[in-house]
Scaffold this active site. Structure first.
Site, PDB file in Angstrom:
ATOM      1  N   SER A 131      35.304  31.527  35.678  1.00  0.00           N
ATOM      2  CA  SER A 131      36.666  32.047  35.810  1.00  0.00           C
ATOM      3  C   SER A 131      37.140  32.699  34.524  1.00  0.00           C
ATOM      4  O   SER A 131      36.773  32.292  33.433  1.00  0.00           O
ATOM      5  CB  SER A 131      37.635  30.925  36.177  1.00  0.00           C
ATOM      6  OG  SER A 131      38.954  31.459  36.225  1.00  0.00           O
ATOM      7  N   LYS A 185      35.197  25.604  41.705  1.00  0.00           N
ATOM      8  CA  LYS A 185      35.729  26.954  41.476  1.00  0.00           C
ATOM      9  C   LYS A 185      36.558  27.414  42.679  1.00  0.00           C
ATOM     10  O   LYS A 185      37.585  28.083  42.526  1.00  0.00           O
ATOM     11  CB  LYS A 185      34.585  27.947  41.210  1.00  0.00           C
ATOM     12  CG  LYS A 185      35.046  29.405  41.068  1.00  0.00           C
ATOM     13  CD  LYS A 185      35.952  29.583  39.873  1.00  0.00           C
ATOM     14  CE  LYS A 185      36.612  30.920  39.641  1.00  0.00           C
ATOM     15  NZ  LYS A 185      36.427  32.063  40.417  1.00  0.00           N
ATOM     16  N   HIS A 188      39.842  25.790  42.317  1.00  0.00           N
ATOM     17  CA  HIS A 188      40.520  26.505  41.218  1.00  0.00           C
ATOM     18  C   HIS A 188      41.223  27.736  41.795  1.00  0.00           C
ATOM     19  O   HIS A 188      42.391  28.008  41.508  1.00  0.00           O
ATOM     20  CB  HIS A 188      39.491  26.915  40.154  1.00  0.00           C
ATOM     21  CG  HIS A 188      39.969  27.957  39.183  1.00  0.00           C
ATOM     22  ND1 HIS A 188      40.111  29.296  39.511  1.00  0.00           N
ATOM     23  CD2 HIS A 188      40.380  27.863  37.892  1.00  0.00           C
ATOM     24  CE1 HIS A 188      40.563  29.961  38.474  1.00  0.00           C
ATOM     25  NE2 HIS A 188      40.744  29.124  37.474  1.00  0.00           N
ATOM     26  N   ASN A 189      40.502  28.479  42.619  1.00  0.00           N
ATOM     27  CA  ASN A 189      41.094  29.700  43.178  1.00  0.00           C
ATOM     28  C   ASN A 189      42.229  29.390  44.148  1.00  0.00           C
ATOM     29  O   ASN A 189      43.204  30.136  44.212  1.00  0.00           O
ATOM     30  CB  ASN A 189      40.018  30.538  43.866  1.00  0.00           C
ATOM     31  CG  ASN A 189      39.182  31.307  42.855  1.00  0.00           C
ATOM     32  OD1 ASN A 189      39.074  30.900  41.702  1.00  0.00           O
ATOM     33  ND2 ASN A 189      38.603  32.408  43.264  1.00  0.00           N
ATOM     34  N   GLU A 192      45.018  28.822  42.039  1.00  0.00           N
ATOM     35  CA  GLU A 192      45.394  30.168  41.530  1.00  0.00           C
ATOM     36  C   GLU A 192      46.301  30.885  42.544  1.00  0.00           C
ATOM     37  O   GLU A 192      47.339  31.442  42.178  1.00  0.00           O
ATOM     38  CB  GLU A 192      44.096  30.954  41.283  1.00  0.00           C
ATOM     39  CG  GLU A 192      44.243  32.423  40.944  1.00  0.00           C
ATOM     40  CD  GLU A 192      42.860  33.110  40.839  1.00  0.00           C
ATOM     41  OE1 GLU A 192      42.004  32.632  40.075  1.00  0.00           O
ATOM     42  OE2 GLU A 192      42.638  34.117  41.536  1.00  0.00           O
TER      43      GLU A 192
HETATM   44  C1  6PG Z   1      38.828  33.966  38.403  1.00  0.00           C
HETATM   45  C2  6PG Z   1      39.319  34.557  39.703  1.00  0.00           C
HETATM   46  C3  6PG Z   1      38.322  35.438  40.353  1.00  0.00           C
HETATM   47  C4  6PG Z   1      38.802  35.987  41.706  1.00  0.00           C
HETATM   48  C5  6PG Z   1      39.965  36.909  41.626  1.00  0.00           C
HETATM   49  C6  6PG Z   1      40.279  37.658  42.911  1.00  0.00           C
HETATM   50  O1  6PG Z   1      38.879  32.752  38.318  1.00  0.00           O
HETATM   51  O2  6PG Z   1      38.416  34.704  37.506  1.00  0.00           O
HETATM   52  O3  6PG Z   1      39.618  33.520  40.583  1.00  0.00           O
HETATM   53  O4  6PG Z   1      37.152  34.697  40.560  1.00  0.00           O
HETATM   54  O5  6PG Z   1      37.744  36.661  42.256  1.00  0.00           O
HETATM   55  O6  6PG Z   1      41.077  36.224  41.193  1.00  0.00           O
HETATM   56  O7  6PG Z   1      40.549  36.809  43.974  1.00  0.00           O
HETATM   57  P1  6PG Z   1      41.294  37.367  45.280  1.00  0.00           P
HETATM   58  O8  6PG Z   1      40.753  38.759  45.514  1.00  0.00           O
HETATM   59  O9  6PG Z   1      40.934  36.457  46.390  1.00  0.00           O
HETATM   60  O10 6PG Z   1      42.745  37.397  44.951  1.00  0.00           O
END
Ligand code: 6PG
Length: 469
Positions: A131, A185, A188-189, A192
């Protein structure tokens, strides 16, 4: 070029791959890249400057032969079929005990499948969540490796060198067996998605309710970023509010179409949370909001049909003060849900996750880095068996100090027709999780009424059925 001299191989020289491999080389590991696109190969060689340190090729056998044994080959290619195709193309060139690391956002069950498949061929394979976007890949990402701990040990020094550092500690740790790295991960997303939705809906609230202009929003988010809300997403939001439109049409943020796209990791987090029976409504609704945002035409039509009436808010400073508390509350609730999911998944899939360690490696490098993670790490360190952050005494205090503001803001948002589902869901989740008795006894009665699904009682053991009609 001598064979078997490069320490680390990387497949996929897109933005992430190029940045990651340059980061490896900066840390005194010789790295070799591979990509079918000759432009990407030549631009990496040019940027690397010294081919004895960073080299690349579009020829797979040149690439594989350049690497020292056991080979350590990281894939930074889009998740899905491409990963399988790359693995197939590498396989005939590999030797026993070579290691392939998938650094993309692969779905965790794909990682389990690939690990078993490659094991049968004598090749090590593990997934490692990475990430931090392009900037993180270049200067220090947060890395979440899983799989065989023996295979990870071979790569560990390189990952510890390239990872972001928090107080000197590398933001990388072995997560656990099998697909633990990809799973962590994925969550994590999901977190996010939740934090992004919240920062966006608080922007909406302040913009309409303040009303605050972009310069004021920049000030408020910058101020928040100096306090307990300090986080990468609040920080970049502050910067976004002051970016001018390159076409000279005011501020850029106002010109960006309000349709958010997604690659699927947030949705997977929600889908899997439902599979393992863990509620994460703030994350669920963040996925839904991206879906609602995509219905732009329908929204524009519906907007002409329904009037919101007049807007009525407290004065600016008061609104900002309440919002700061409510956002802090909702941030906590988002992390709490994600951590709860990790805890349950650890039992479900045998990942042996260490939640304090996970919070620690998220403190720098990754997209959800935030001051709050230090407190989260402490809470799980103090009580390794903690099921939910809400039950930690330190968080109980934080929640008690901010829940009132969350309630006040939910009322304001509802009365003024401002969609704040991230906040609403965080509050409802909190209220439900902290209710000793919920009205779901009625649902059990209904199920038994129409389908003889039976129910349990509060006052005696056993399974009961009633002839309701
Ligand atoms: C990270 C992000 C990355 C992710 C983008 C786009 O941790 O660097 O999570 O891995 O691919 O944030 O995600 P979306 O296109 O689903 O918004």
């Amino acid at each position: 070029m001598q064979n078997n001299t490069y320490d680390f191989g990387l497949v996929g020289l897109g933005v992430m791959g190029r940045n990651f491999i340059l980061n490896v080389a900066d840390n005194n590991y010789k790295a070799f890249g591979y990509d079918l696109d000759p432009d990407k190969v030549s631009s990496l060689i040019k940027e690397g400057g010294d081919i004895s340190k960073v080299n690349a090729s579009g020829d797979i056998s040149t690439f594989v032969n350049a690497l020292s044994l056991p080979r350590k080959i990281m894939l930074l290619v889009p998740a899905g079929k491409i990963v399988d195709a790359v693995i197939e193309s590498l396989l005939p060139h590999l030797s026993a005990n070579d290691i392939i690391i998938d650094g993309g956002n692969s779905f965790f069950t794909d990682t389990d499948r690939r690990e078993a498949y490659l094991q049968s061929k004598g090749i090590n394979f593990f997934g490692a969540g990475v990430s931090g976007g392009a900037e993180g890949a270049r200067n220090g990402p947060s890395i979440m490796p899983g799989g065989s701990s023996k295979a990870y040990k071979e790569v560990q020094p390189i990952f510890e060198a390239v990872a972001a550092k928090f107080n000197g500690e590398p933001c990388v740790a072995y997560m656990g067996p099998k697909s633990a790295g990809n799973y962590v991960k994925m969550v994590h997303n999901g977190i996010e998605y939740g934090l992004m939705q919240l920062t966006a809906e608080f922007y909406d609230l302040l913009q309409k309710g303040g009303p605050l202009n972009n310069a004021e929003l920049h000030e408020v988010y910058s101020e928040w970023n100096r306090g307990r809300l300090q986080s990468f997403l609040v920080e970049i939001s502050a910067e976004i509010f002051e970016k001018e439109d390159p076409f000279g049409q005011g501020m850029l943020v106002d010109k960006i179409l309000d349709k958010a796209r997604q690659k699927g990791t947030g949705k997977w987090t929600s889908q899997n949370a439902m599979d393992i029976g863990i509620p994460i409504p703030t994350i669920d609704v963040s996925v839904s909001m991206r879906e609602i945002s995509a219905l732009k035409q329908e929204r524009m039509l519906a907007a002409t049909r329904y009037d919101r009436g007049s807007i009525n808010f407290p004065e600016k400073e008061k609104l900002i003060t309440i919002a700061e508390k409510a956002l802090y509350f909702a941030f906590i609730l988002t992390y709490a849900q994600g951590m709860h999911q990790l805890k349950a998944a650890s039992n479900e899939y045998g990942y042996e996750l260490k939640l304090a360690g996970i919070a620690k490696i998220w403190r720098a490098g990754c997209i959800i880095r935030a001051t709050l993670l230090e407190d989260i790490a402490n809470a799980y360190e103090e009580d390794t068996g903690l099921t939910n952050l809400l039950l930690s005494p330190a968080f109980e205090e934080k929640i008690k100090n901010t829940a009132g503001a969350a309630r006040e803001l939910v009322t304001l948002a509802a009365n003024n027709g401002i969609p704040m589902p991230g906040l609403f869901n965080s509050l409802s989740y909190f209220d439900a999780y902290t209710s000793a008795r919920l009205p779901l006894n009625l649902i059990q009665a209904q199920r038994d009424y129409f389908g003889s699904h039976t129910y349990e009682r509060t006052d005696r053991e056993g399974i009961f059925h009633t002839d309701w009609s």
